[in-house]
Design a protein around this motif. Sequence first.
Motif, short mmCIF file in Angstrom:
data_model
loop_
_atom_site.label_atom_id
_atom_site.label_comp_id
_atom_site.label_asym_id
_atom_site.label_seq_id
_atom_site.Cartn_x
_atom_site.Cartn_y
_atom_site.Cartn_z
N TYR A 153 92.41 -4.02 35.22
CA TYR A 153 91.76 -5.24 34.39
C TYR A 153 92.67 -6.18 34.29
CZ TYR A 153 88.20 -1.83 32.94
OH TYR A 153 87.28 -0.92 33.13
N LYS A 154 92.39 -7.51 33.89
CA LYS A 154 93.21 -8.61 33.86
C LYS A 154 93.87 -8.38 32.40
CE LYS A 154 90.57 -11.98 36.69
NZ LYS A 154 90.11 -13.23 36.78
N ALA A 155 95.09 -9.02 32.39
CA ALA A 155 95.68 -8.99 30.99
C ALA A 155 95.00 -10.05 29.89
CB ALA A 155 97.29 -9.24 30.82
N PHE A 156 94.73 -9.59 28.73
CA PHE A 156 94.09 -10.43 27.47
C PHE A 156 95.14 -10.72 26.51
CE2 PHE A 156 92.53 -10.69 23.36
CZ PHE A 156 91.47 -11.69 23.47
N ARG A 157 95.06 -12.22 26.14
CA ARG A 157 95.94 -12.70 25.13
C ARG A 157 95.05 -13.55 24.45
NH1 ARG A 157 101.45 -16.32 25.19
NH2 ARG A 157 101.31 -17.25 23.20
N SER A 158 95.11 -13.08 22.98
CA SER A 158 94.41 -13.93 22.07
C SER A 158 94.86 -15.12 21.58
CB SER A 158 94.14 -12.95 20.78
OG SER A 158 95.32 -12.73 19.99
N ASN A 159 94.03 -15.84 20.99
CA ASN A 159 94.81 -17.31 20.14
C ASN A 159 95.21 -16.47 18.83
OD1 ASN A 159 93.16 -18.61 21.83
ND2 ASN A 159 91.34 -18.58 20.56
N SER A 160 96.45 -17.37 18.47
CA SER A 160 97.04 -16.93 17.36
C SER A 160 96.06 -16.95 16.01
CB SER A 160 98.39 -18.20 17.23
OG SER A 160 98.05 -19.34 16.77
N PHE A 161 96.59 -16.28 15.21
CA PHE A 161 96.13 -16.07 13.97
C PHE A 161 97.16 -15.73 12.96
CE2 PHE A 161 95.93 -12.18 16.40
CZ PHE A 161 96.56 -11.08 15.57
N ALA A 162 96.83 -16.15 11.62
CA ALA A 162 97.72 -16.18 10.34
C ALA A 162 97.17 -14.84 9.46
CB ALA A 162 98.23 -17.33 9.79
N ILE A 163 98.24 -14.15 8.97
CA ILE A 163 98.04 -13.20 7.69
C ILE A 163 98.85 -14.07 6.87
CG2 ILE A 163 98.75 -10.96 6.94
CD1 ILE A 163 98.29 -9.72 9.40
N ASP A 164 97.94 -14.14 5.61
CA ASP A 164 98.59 -14.92 4.38
C ASP A 164 97.90 -14.27 3.25
OD1 ASP A 164 96.19 -16.38 4.47
OD2 ASP A 164 97.27 -18.01 5.32
N LYS A 165 98.01 -14.73 1.98
CA LYS A 165 97.50 -14.32 0.89
C LYS A 165 95.67 -14.44 1.02
CE LYS A 165 101.50 -15.40 -2.27
NZ LYS A 165 101.86 -16.26 -3.20
N SER A 166 95.35 -15.56 1.47
CA SER A 166 94.00 -15.66 1.45
C SER A 166 93.26 -14.97 2.85
CB SER A 166 93.78 -17.23 1.79
OG SER A 166 94.20 -17.88 3.04
N ASN A 167 94.19 -14.32 3.47
CA ASN A 167 93.54 -13.73 4.75
C ASN A 167 94.26 -12.65 5.15
OD1 ASN A 167 91.84 -13.34 6.91
ND2 ASN A 167 92.83 -14.91 8.23
#
Length: 821
Positions: free
Chosen positions: A91-105
């Motif tokens: 399979y082709k390698a997968f890379r996601s978009n960046s995302f953040a973990i913070d107080k609201s998420n």
Amino acid sequence: MKFIPYILTALFLSGILLHPNSASAQQQVFGKITGKLVDAQQNPVEFATVALHYATDSLIVKGSISDTSGHFIFEKVREGRYYLHASFLGYKAFRSNSFAIDKSNTEIILGNVLLLPEDKTLETVTILAQKPLVEQYLDRTVINIANSILAEGNTALELLEKAPGVTVDDEGNISMKGRPGVSVMLNGKLTYLSQRELTTLLRGTSSGSVSKIELITNPSAKYDAAGNSGIINIVLKKNEKVGINGSVYGNLARSRANRYGGGTSLNYRNGKFNLYGSYDHAFRGEREYLNFTRRFYDGGTTQEPNRISYQNSATSEPLYTNNYKVGADFFINEKNTFGVLVNGNFGKYINDNNTSNLLVSSAGEILSQPQTHNDNLDRWNSNTYNINYTRQFGSKGQELSVDLDYSGNENRSRQSMDTRYLNTEKPYLETRSVRRGNVPSLTNVYVGKLDYVHPFGIKTKLETGWKSSYVSVDNNLKYDTLRNDQWIPDPSWSNHFAYKETIHAGYINFSREFGSLSIQAGLRGENTRTSGHQVTTDSLVKRNYFQLFPSLFLTKTFGIAHSTGFSYSRRVERPDYDDMNPFRFFRDPFLYYEGNPFLRPELTHSVEISHTYKGKFITTINYSYTSDVMNWMMGQVDSLNTTYQSPQNLKSMINYGISFTASVQPTSWWTSNSFANFFRNEYKGDQKGGNLNNGIWSFSVNTQNSFQLGRGFAAELSGFYNSRSVYGVFVNRGYYIISAGVQQQILDKRGTIKLMVNDIFQTRQRRNTARYENLDMDGHIRFDSRVATFSFTYRFGKDITPVRKRSSGNEDIQNRVKGGS
């Protein structure tokens, strides 16, 4: 000195409370990331590699593998910005978009992650989520060397010399951060060999079969208290694939003599059981040269020496070794697993030593010139049998495990010493002294171990367990002397020594997370009963004592970039079995080694404070105080022109210093990992009327650099330097080592060829001096360390799948089963 650990503890806790970011750090946010890997038909992709990276610098934070339903999860992820990387064969390698973990998420749900098929499956395999060379955990440092080019063709003992802060002397004794007394484990369990036999085993174990090395300077209460400078756990590679899978490898090498090695591993797994096995054979040719200069005085060392001894030795040390492992895990159901494991090693080691000892007067007149030929043949056979059972309970992480072990070790040594004395007066006459010895050593070890883990939610965990071990050693040396062409039993050299040891131990370990602060505290109690019986002289030494060994670990994070740690532990180092055997072993007529039946265990208090920046830069301050430290002290009998070495209890040894670890990537194709350690060792104590006070500041640094050159080519360059250091009465000169290697992937990346040269300039030479009381000695050892190696490895198999990790319950009798010499 005994109050220093408590002072450092108070300073550390004060630093936490007074830190300007302490209040905000207590509110540190942790999150969870979940998802499911699927193909174009929405079928789950099992056992794929999933990695979580920092979005700022692409540093790997955590790695995982998708389960049988394709799901993956990352828990307790700190506040920050990340991206996900997933890969799988075909399979082709997968890379996601960046995302953040913070107080609201605090919870990221990625849902179905689509992996698209690759057109050319075998030609586009990409290895992702490769672990960094150095990883820092709560109670250990892990060096991942499985992909190191320079690991190939070396031995496990030579590999230890490349580990940060680890040094190995000419006798195979291992020190960590300048402190001797390291306990060595293989796959988390004991080898049941003497120091000499363990050295032989590590020299005969291909480092290409090593996956990682764990450096545990302050082990928790769960580990046995043996090893005053900590534990080194050598983890060997284990096949972890479904179906029938395995690998084969071979290497050819040349130093001053030829070397070669090869082996294979095989694994079969289905839903209900896993069968695995491996076998390795190696031959190691080795030639070394030793030179010692000893000065003897009749009226004290303030005058010129009356006599000088020049000893020159050349040794040939061929080693043949075989290692095997056979095991099975039976997955009875989701909660119960039963396993059996048999592993062992057997082989032979030859030490052919020719020594000349020229004794001259202060005026240069030849007084004697004996020529000695030592010929030692060691054969050993060691087998360990393990039965294990694991029970999972309803609560996630709640587990009960039981291990039963038996190990039988047999070592038989045939020794001979043939000395010819040349009369310096004319006409020249020759006299001869010949002895031969049969030196058997039989050791049996029985171990029972029970461990229980009970989590209270995701932030609290309780561990407890019990362990009992029984060891019996029988060493019956018999020597003969050649007289008038007849072998006559020599009772003055013969010796029968029997040793028994029983240790019962229990521990409790508690860990808890309070926001950004993690605490782990433990207490271990060990009751030890020993009996050393000198059968020849009917001398019996018994000991019975109980000791407590507390441990404490604290870590605290400050934002996403900084974390600090504190650890404390109390450790014990018990005497090796044959260190207590008072039998004398002669290298030549003027140099012998002698055990000490009255050795006492040494006790150590260890403290470490560390700081980590972005997981790349680690600074550690360490301090330890050891009472009754055991040290192989050397002395002289000037009237007999004789030098001897015997283990003694000194008053104390103090070790303190600061170390730095840096893991950086200057370019996309260059990765560098470096370690530097500044430390001081201080030995104090009385030694047969003397007043020893020997201390020195030392410095060591090693660096390993990897280069990705494209088209399957890679290269590696490493360097090591160790400055002057001290051990007891000895002061060792500094030395350095430079090594380099290249590798090429072939056969659709299933095969790898490597060419490397270790110690290119052959600079690994040990030079030391001893100046204490009437002892006046210089030594120089030229190791057979420049080795050119060519190797080939081929891997076959299918998908990666997690396999039950087994370690038996016998990791406490570390390196203390002794052979006959």
